[in-house]
Motif scaffolding. Structure first.
Motif, PDB file in Angstrom:
ATOM      1  N   LEU A  48      36.489  42.930  40.813  1.00  0.00           N
ATOM      2  CA  LEU A  48      36.599  42.751  42.264  1.00  0.00           C
ATOM      3  C   LEU A  48      37.869  41.990  42.639  1.00  0.00           C
ATOM      4  N   LEU A  49      38.213  40.968  41.869  1.00  0.00           N
ATOM      5  CA  LEU A  49      39.447  40.226  42.147  1.00  0.00           C
ATOM      6  C   LEU A  49      40.659  41.148  42.020  1.00  0.00           C
ATOM      7  N   ASN A  50      40.698  41.932  40.962  1.00  0.00           N
ATOM      8  CA  ASN A  50      41.818  42.855  40.759  1.00  0.00           C
ATOM      9  C   ASN A  50      41.911  43.879  41.887  1.00  0.00           C
ATOM     10  N   GLU A  51      40.776  44.414  42.315  1.00  0.00           N
ATOM     11  CA  GLU A  51      40.765  45.377  43.429  1.00  0.00           C
ATOM     12  C   GLU A  51      41.334  44.770  44.705  1.00  0.00           C
ATOM     13  N   ALA A  52      41.129  43.471  44.885  1.00  0.00           N
ATOM     14  CA  ALA A  52      41.570  42.780  46.105  1.00  0.00           C
ATOM     15  C   ALA A  52      42.992  42.244  45.992  1.00  0.00           C
ATOM     16  N   GLY A  53      43.668  42.524  44.881  1.00  0.00           N
ATOM     17  CA  GLY A  53      45.033  42.057  44.712  1.00  0.00           C
ATOM     18  C   GLY A  53      45.121  40.619  44.229  1.00  0.00           C
ATOM     19  N   SER A  54      44.076  40.163  43.558  1.00  0.00           N
ATOM     20  CA  SER A  54      44.035  38.814  43.016  1.00  0.00           C
ATOM     21  C   SER A  54      43.818  38.907  41.508  1.00  0.00           C
ATOM     22  N   SER A  55      43.500  37.776  40.890  1.00  0.00           N
ATOM     23  CA  SER A  55      43.220  37.768  39.458  1.00  0.00           C
ATOM     24  C   SER A  55      42.524  36.470  39.095  1.00  0.00           C
TER      25      SER A  55
END
Length: 115
Positions: A48-55
């Motif tokens: 979910l973090l990766n999908e949102a442009g985070s990590s």
């Protein structure tokens, strides 16, 4: 602008607003061990973090709910291996009745969007 992902009538799995990503509580597979449930919910958080442009390197806060604090060390062993060195978020862990008795751990993450 508010961006919601994986939204149902009840909730969104992630919401991004003003450069911050808020995740819904993530759980593992009911009935699995604490370690297996922790690995699964952390994998879901990471996706979910990766999908949102985070990590995981951009995590700001984590809230962890456990059905039994006697499992704290087992959960922490998985958590400690997962969190990138030098990027641990502010964190709280508490005990709570989870959605079903077979669930042992739930993780909620707030993170910054990667710049």
């Amino acid at each position: 602008m508010i961006q919601r992902r994986h939204t149902t009538d009840r909730m969104s799995q992630s919401v991004t607003h003003k450069g911050v990503v808020y995740l819904a509580g993530q759980v593992g597979n009911p009935g699995d061990s604490v370690a297996a449930q922790t690995r699964e919910c952390l994998a879901r958080c990471e996706t979910l973090l990766n999908e949102a442009g985070s990590s995981t390197k951009h995590m700001l806060q984590a809230v962890i709910w456990m059905s039994d604090m006697a499992d704290f060390a087992e959960m922490n062993a998985v958590w400690d291996a997962w969190v990138p060195k030098g990027h641990a978020p502010a964190r709280a862990t508490g005990s709570a009745d989870l959605a079903t008795p077979e669930l042992k751990v739930e993780v909620i993450i707030t993170a910054a969007v990667a710049e």
